[in-house]
Design an enzyme around this catalytic site. Sequence first.
Site, mmCIF file in Angstrom:
data_model
loop_
_atom_site.group_PDB
_atom_site.id
_atom_site.type_symbol
_atom_site.label_atom_id
_atom_site.label_comp_id
_atom_site.label_asym_id
_atom_site.label_seq_id
_atom_site.Cartn_x
_atom_site.Cartn_y
_atom_site.Cartn_z
ATOM 1 N NE ARG A 295 -1.922 1.849 3.376
ATOM 2 C CZ ARG A 295 -1.782 1.701 4.833
ATOM 3 N NH1 ARG A 295 -2.509 1.096 5.223
ATOM 4 N NH2 ARG A 295 -0.890 2.640 5.375
ATOM 5 C CG HIS A 299 -6.370 2.943 6.511
ATOM 6 N ND1 HIS A 299 -6.933 1.689 5.922
ATOM 7 C CD2 HIS A 299 -7.316 3.599 7.104
ATOM 8 C CE1 HIS A 299 -8.252 1.524 6.228
ATOM 9 N NE2 HIS A 299 -8.339 2.699 6.907
ATOM 10 C CE1 TYR A 308 1.394 2.702 8.535
ATOM 11 C CE2 TYR A 308 0.327 4.225 9.655
ATOM 12 C CZ TYR A 308 0.457 3.554 8.655
ATOM 13 O OH TYR A 308 -0.546 3.665 7.681
#
Lengths: 409, 343
Positions: A295, A299, A308
Amino acid sequence: MTHSYPMTLNVESSPGEHLPPVQPPVQPPMQPLAQPPRQAPIATPPLLRLIDDAGHAAPAAESGGFALPPLTTLLRLYRQMVVARRFEAQVTALTRQGRLATYPSALGQEACEIAAVASLAPEDWLFPTYRDSIALLTRGVPPEQILASFRGDWHSGYDQQQHRIAPQATPLATQALHAVGLATAAKLKRHSTVALTLLGDGATSEGDAHEAFNFAAVWQAPVVFLVQNNQFAISVPLDKQMACRTIADKAIGYGMPGYYVDGNDVAAMYAVVTAAIDRARSGGGPTLIEGLTYRIEAHTNSDDPSRYRNAADVDVWRGRDPIERLEKYLVSEGALPAAERADITREAEELAAATRDCMTRQATSDPLELFDHLYSPSSARPALAEQRAFLAAELAELAAPSTDKGANR
Amino acid sequence: MTITTQDTGQAGSGASVAGEPETLSLAAALNAAIRDAMVDDPTVVLFGEDVGPLGGVFRVTDGLYAEFGETRVSDSPLAESGIVGTAIGMAMYGMRPVVEMQFDAFSYPAFQQIVSHVAKMRNRTRGRITLPIVIRIPYAGDIGGLEHHSDSSEAYWTATPGLTVVTPSNPADAYSMLREAIASDDPVIFMEPKSRYWSKVELTLPVQTAPMTSAVVLREGTDVTLLAYGPTVKTALTTAEQGAEEGLSIEVIDLRSLSPFDDETVSASLRKTGRAAVIHEAAQFGGYGAEVAARLTERNFFYLAAPILRITGFDIPYPAPKLEEHFLPSPDRILTALAGWEW
């Protein structure tokens, strides 16, 4: 086992009194959940691929016995990926401008998304998630209808029956069971319909994923599970979701075939998905396919990936881009003439313009429609009609001239 | 178990034709309703845990596997979310699934599928996808069941817009309401009172009683209206008989449909008697009775002689079998509560 407390049996006591009390041990500091290593690591199996990172035909040993699709097919997949990426870029821009409430991007996952729909027959059903908008686009849903839910018009904005696409599911893995049920119904009716459902890696932790895999295998449902392993569930990496080698390995436990595929190689994804759909259609039951991808974007627009993951990791995966890879291969095969490129660019830009245009049109949601669809006309509820009338009166009051309102209040 | 693809619609020897009266239990009436629906409509399929050769743990599906075969009646894997989730997909493809949750408390794994999809799919898709699914849930206690076998979970479902929630209290309604639920184009939570499964009446099938979504006055009275459903209907009728001996004229209404609520029938009774109590096994706080009392008060306040009472289970988990008699609302407890009003 040795006991650190005195063990004496009182023969006169009842059996339940034989266990002496245990002295609570001194508590050591708590240890992290994943320590020590869960088990001796097993080598990850090789990825199935047909075109490597550099755009060359992969060695036969990595092909899993699958053949490269014809160049005409690859060229079509290339076009669809380029157009889809342009759509994604346009929608992301619209989201940053505040024109959409949110948008989960599939940038970098185009090979999986396009392969998922490229081999579906018209009668087949797709069960997508919120991240799979470009799969909808590729199956023919107009941009305005895709974006209706993200801009807040209605929870699902396209004709699910016409396109044979279920609503984009938000509760993870729930749609996989719907796919199994629909496929089972098709089997009962002796129809040739196949269902394909898209899942993410995080969704495989859900109980519904397990139940869907199991029901499908037990009932031999004509369904294909395509898990896009983009390596993150919002912020949580896959090694915190599972302790096994691959998601594809799980297929063994359910009694169905599983494939661990390079999810950035659209040739491999197309070949494997097509074979799985063909097997399902011919009565061979379900298949679990894992496409390993990444990805690239956050998100959603409200996420902050810098908390993160490292930008350097993202750059590594940008270097494995599915579109660039296929482009190199097509160029090396002399299959991407300038005229073709120009035409693809034209199609992509036209779509982007149409997407921008549709956002400038005023949404025409009628508040009273809120009451129109929950129940079939034969089950209409008087109490709901009362609430509809209440809202209608409220709307009428809002629409009334402001002088009247001022006089009354 | 594998679903095999055999021709459907050949099994069965015709739906029940009006015949001789027979003595039927509530469970047998449900069985007949499913069977007749399957004969009439080849898209009706039945699956769940143990519904096949065993005929269900309460034998509600007895004989259906033998009659209709594995294409129409199948034992599913033991997973309630899977049962409801696959029923959704089947309904999307033109089937009418009738699924069983086996026991009330075993329906909770299916909560997300029921609340997020069964209830919302039609609205989400602007009516393009309708889900004609019947989810049968044996519920409530008074059967000496161990933990997790006696819950009354109706308020979870009635709190969810999009679900029709009904519960029969007698064999005639069981047959008629289940036929109507299966024929409905919208999903129905069909709650079956376990303690009434074995109650019998003489009945001639097929029978059609009042519409599924209506309440019915079972006994007329002038002093107070008792609102009951499912397992507490018998309790209310017994209470009315005992009350009559004490000079109290009690009207008993079987609500039958919990959602939608039959405001008209219930309010008419309340405006006549001026007093009402709702009786259920489920706990009181946030229970179904709270909604009944609130909406009746809103609509009938100036007809009320006293606050509407909720006579229910206590606000504790359903007890172990040796203690359940102290939990369940009894006629004595109901009459005592009614006597607590100022008359």
